[in-house]
Motif scaffolding. Structure first.
Motif, PDB file in Angstrom:
ATOM      1  N   GLU A  86      -7.929  -1.449   4.137  1.00  0.00           N
ATOM      2  CA  GLU A  86      -7.373  -1.310   2.641  1.00  0.00           C
ATOM      3  C   GLU A  86      -6.110  -2.217   2.223  1.00  0.00           C
ATOM      4  O   GLU A  86      -6.425  -2.488   0.895  1.00  0.00           O
ATOM      5  CB  GLU A  86      -6.987   0.909   2.534  1.00  0.00           C
ATOM      6  CG  GLU A  86      -6.650   0.799   1.573  1.00  0.00           C
ATOM      7  CD  GLU A  86      -6.162   3.025   1.215  1.00  0.00           C
ATOM      8  OE1 GLU A  86      -6.118   3.534   0.509  1.00  0.00           O
ATOM      9  OE2 GLU A  86      -6.203   2.898   2.499  1.00  0.00           O
ATOM     10  N   GLU A 125      -1.395   5.687  10.869  1.00  0.00           N
ATOM     11  CA  GLU A 125      -3.473   6.111  10.454  1.00  0.00           C
ATOM     12  C   GLU A 125      -3.904   3.906   9.532  1.00  0.00           C
ATOM     13  O   GLU A 125      -2.700   3.370   9.663  1.00  0.00           O
ATOM     14  CB  GLU A 125      -3.484   6.245   9.145  1.00  0.00           C
ATOM     15  CG  GLU A 125      -4.509   5.320   7.596  1.00  0.00           C
ATOM     16  CD  GLU A 125      -4.222   6.296   6.596  1.00  0.00           C
ATOM     17  OE1 GLU A 125      -5.256   6.691   5.433  1.00  0.00           O
ATOM     18  OE2 GLU A 125      -3.087   6.435   6.076  1.00  0.00           O
ATOM     19  N   VAL A 168      -5.024   0.461   8.424  1.00  0.00           N
ATOM     20  CA  VAL A 168      -4.940   0.893   7.011  1.00  0.00           C
ATOM     21  C   VAL A 168      -5.828  -0.845   7.152  1.00  0.00           C
ATOM     22  O   VAL A 168      -5.546  -1.231   6.081  1.00  0.00           O
ATOM     23  CB  VAL A 168      -4.343   0.749   6.093  1.00  0.00           C
ATOM     24  CG1 VAL A 168      -3.796   2.306   5.216  1.00  0.00           C
ATOM     25  CG2 VAL A 168      -2.636   0.081   6.501  1.00  0.00           C
ATOM     26  N   LEU A 179       1.932   1.646  -3.670  1.00  0.00           N
ATOM     27  CA  LEU A 179       1.091   1.997  -4.319  1.00  0.00           C
ATOM     28  C   LEU A 179       1.262   3.267  -3.923  1.00  0.00           C
ATOM     29  O   LEU A 179       1.142   4.577  -4.944  1.00  0.00           O
ATOM     30  CB  LEU A 179       0.309   1.906  -3.822  1.00  0.00           C
ATOM     31  CG  LEU A 179       0.169   0.187  -4.918  1.00  0.00           C
ATOM     32  CD1 LEU A 179      -1.421  -0.044  -4.632  1.00  0.00           C
ATOM     33  CD2 LEU A 179       0.602  -0.470  -5.892  1.00  0.00           C
ATOM     34  N   ARG A 180       0.995   3.887  -2.769  1.00  0.00           N
ATOM     35  CA  ARG A 180       0.684   5.394  -2.705  1.00  0.00           C
ATOM     36  C   ARG A 180       1.812   6.144  -3.051  1.00  0.00           C
ATOM     37  O   ARG A 180       1.565   7.084  -2.891  1.00  0.00           O
ATOM     38  CB  ARG A 180       0.114   5.647  -1.305  1.00  0.00           C
ATOM     39  CG  ARG A 180      -0.871   5.013  -0.370  1.00  0.00           C
ATOM     40  CD  ARG A 180      -1.215   4.879   0.976  1.00  0.00           C
ATOM     41  NE  ARG A 180      -2.462   5.135   1.640  1.00  0.00           N
ATOM     42  CZ  ARG A 180      -2.715   5.416   2.308  1.00  0.00           C
ATOM     43  NH1 ARG A 180      -2.241   5.495   3.831  1.00  0.00           N
ATOM     44  NH2 ARG A 180      -4.058   5.150   3.070  1.00  0.00           N
ATOM     45  N   ALA A 181       2.878   5.854  -2.930  1.00  0.00           N
ATOM     46  CA  ALA A 181       4.353   6.436  -3.508  1.00  0.00           C
ATOM     47  C   ALA A 181       3.865   6.728  -4.813  1.00  0.00           C
ATOM     48  O   ALA A 181       4.756   7.382  -5.072  1.00  0.00           O
ATOM     49  CB  ALA A 181       5.524   5.967  -2.878  1.00  0.00           C
ATOM     50  N   GLY A 182       3.341   6.010  -5.580  1.00  0.00           N
ATOM     51  CA  GLY A 182       3.248   6.177  -6.766  1.00  0.00           C
ATOM     52  C   GLY A 182       4.507   5.111  -7.763  1.00  0.00           C
ATOM     53  O   GLY A 182       5.044   5.849  -8.471  1.00  0.00           O
ATOM     54  N   LEU A 193       0.723  -1.347   0.515  1.00  0.00           N
ATOM     55  CA  LEU A 193       0.088  -0.144   0.210  1.00  0.00           C
ATOM     56  C   LEU A 193       0.848   1.265  -0.031  1.00  0.00           C
ATOM     57  O   LEU A 193       0.192   2.367  -0.642  1.00  0.00           O
ATOM     58  CB  LEU A 193      -0.722   0.005   1.142  1.00  0.00           C
ATOM     59  CG  LEU A 193      -1.959   1.675   1.407  1.00  0.00           C
ATOM     60  CD1 LEU A 193      -2.989   1.268   0.159  1.00  0.00           C
ATOM     61  CD2 LEU A 193      -2.449   0.769   2.542  1.00  0.00           C
ATOM     62  N   ALA A 194       1.719   1.335   0.559  1.00  0.00           N
ATOM     63  CA  ALA A 194       2.894   2.436   0.724  1.00  0.00           C
ATOM     64  C   ALA A 194       3.232   2.883  -0.795  1.00  0.00           C
ATOM     65  O   ALA A 194       3.210   3.648  -0.654  1.00  0.00           O
ATOM     66  CB  ALA A 194       3.802   2.491   1.786  1.00  0.00           C
ATOM     67  N   GLN A 254      -6.592  -3.481  -5.593  1.00  0.00           N
ATOM     68  CA  GLN A 254      -5.501  -3.186  -5.722  1.00  0.00           C
ATOM     69  C   GLN A 254      -3.891  -3.148  -5.109  1.00  0.00           C
ATOM     70  O   GLN A 254      -3.054  -3.554  -5.999  1.00  0.00           O
ATOM     71  CB  GLN A 254      -5.524  -1.551  -5.695  1.00  0.00           C
ATOM     72  CG  GLN A 254      -6.162  -0.518  -6.497  1.00  0.00           C
ATOM     73  CD  GLN A 254      -7.724  -0.978  -5.630  1.00  0.00           C
ATOM     74  OE1 GLN A 254      -7.603  -1.105  -5.068  1.00  0.00           O
ATOM     75  NE2 GLN A 254      -8.282  -0.483  -7.378  1.00  0.00           N
TER      76      GLN A 254
END
Length: 255
Positions: free
Chosen positions: A105, A100, A102, A63-66, A60-61, A110
């Protein structure tokens, strides 16, 4: 800074823990691994660690970082800076990133689609295996025992565990269970799509160069296709007693 693991548990429960040592539980998705591992930990007043949730949180980290999950070097850089929190109480599956929650999520489509690629990065596995071993050591020092679930626990993370379990089930049964779980948790999926995803992850995880999914040579293999959770727990609790690792708390198997 590497992932920071927060130690969380019900102190009253684990202080009187019945399990002595580590139960390593491996197997592919949809075999009931999480439910059984949590149930066993609860029945024995032991700690619990879901290592798959750690890989999902890092994913997840990423993906969040792109970051491209296929870019191993970039994925490792993200992983090295992750502030990851994970509980060891079987009644609390809390997973956090930077404080947070998660937990929901990381179970989304994804993350599920990308986690195999992220977990195949050797540096990520080295980083998280070290953290997993730390959690195991600290939890054992406090409660005496811990049930750890994942895909390489008996072969890599805790190869000296006195009890290793490998759960299996048919692809149809696993897909049906995953789809039902998605529905319960508000995610939309079909059995066919879930089966395709299950088979994709099986292939990826079992053929990766680093820590491939496979049973340890001394693992007890249990096919859960036609077995309910209570039946699996009863069998494993009997093995725990036979090996002198502890005794079940009366009436706790169904917890």
């Amino acid at each position: 800074m590497g992932p920071r693991v927060h130690r969380q548990w019900r102190r009253a429960a684990v202080a009187q823990g019945e399990l002595r040592g580590v139960v390593a539980m491996d197997g592919p998705s949809g075999t009931g691994k999480s439910t059984v591992a949590r149930g066993l930990a609860s029945a024995l007043g032991a700690g619990y660690l879901d290592t798959g949730a750690m890989y999902r949180a890092v994913t997840l980290a990423v993906l969040r970082a792109g970051t491209d999950p296929a870019d191993g070097a970039a994925v490792l850089r993200v992983a090295e800076g992750v502030d990851l929190g994970i509980g060891t109480d079987p009644a609390d599956r809390a997973v956090t990133l930077g404080g947070e929650d998660v937990s929901a999520e990381i179970r989304g489509p994804q993350v599920t689609a990308a986690v195999s690629a992220v977990s195949a990065v050797a540096g990520v596995r080295d980083l998280l295996v070290a953290r997993q071993r730390l959690v195991i050591s600290e939890t054992r020092a406090r409660s005496g025992g811990i049930v750890v679930e994942g895909r390489d626990i008996g072969t890599v993370v805790a190869p000296d565990a006195p009890l290793k379990v490998y759960l299996t089930a048919s692809a149809d049964a696993r897909a049906a269970r995953r789809s039902a779980q998605d529905a319960r948790e508000g995610r939309t999926s079909t059995v066919d799509a879930t089966r395709a995803d299950v088979e994709r992850r099986d292939t990826f995880d079992s053929t990766r160069a680093v820590s491939p999914l496979r049973p340890a040579v001394d693992a007890i293999e249990v096919d859960t296709t036609d077995l309910g959770v209570e039946a699996v727990l009863e069998r494993l609790l009997a093995v725990v007693r036979e090996r002198g690792l502890g005794a079940a708390v009366p009436g706790a198997a169904g917890a």
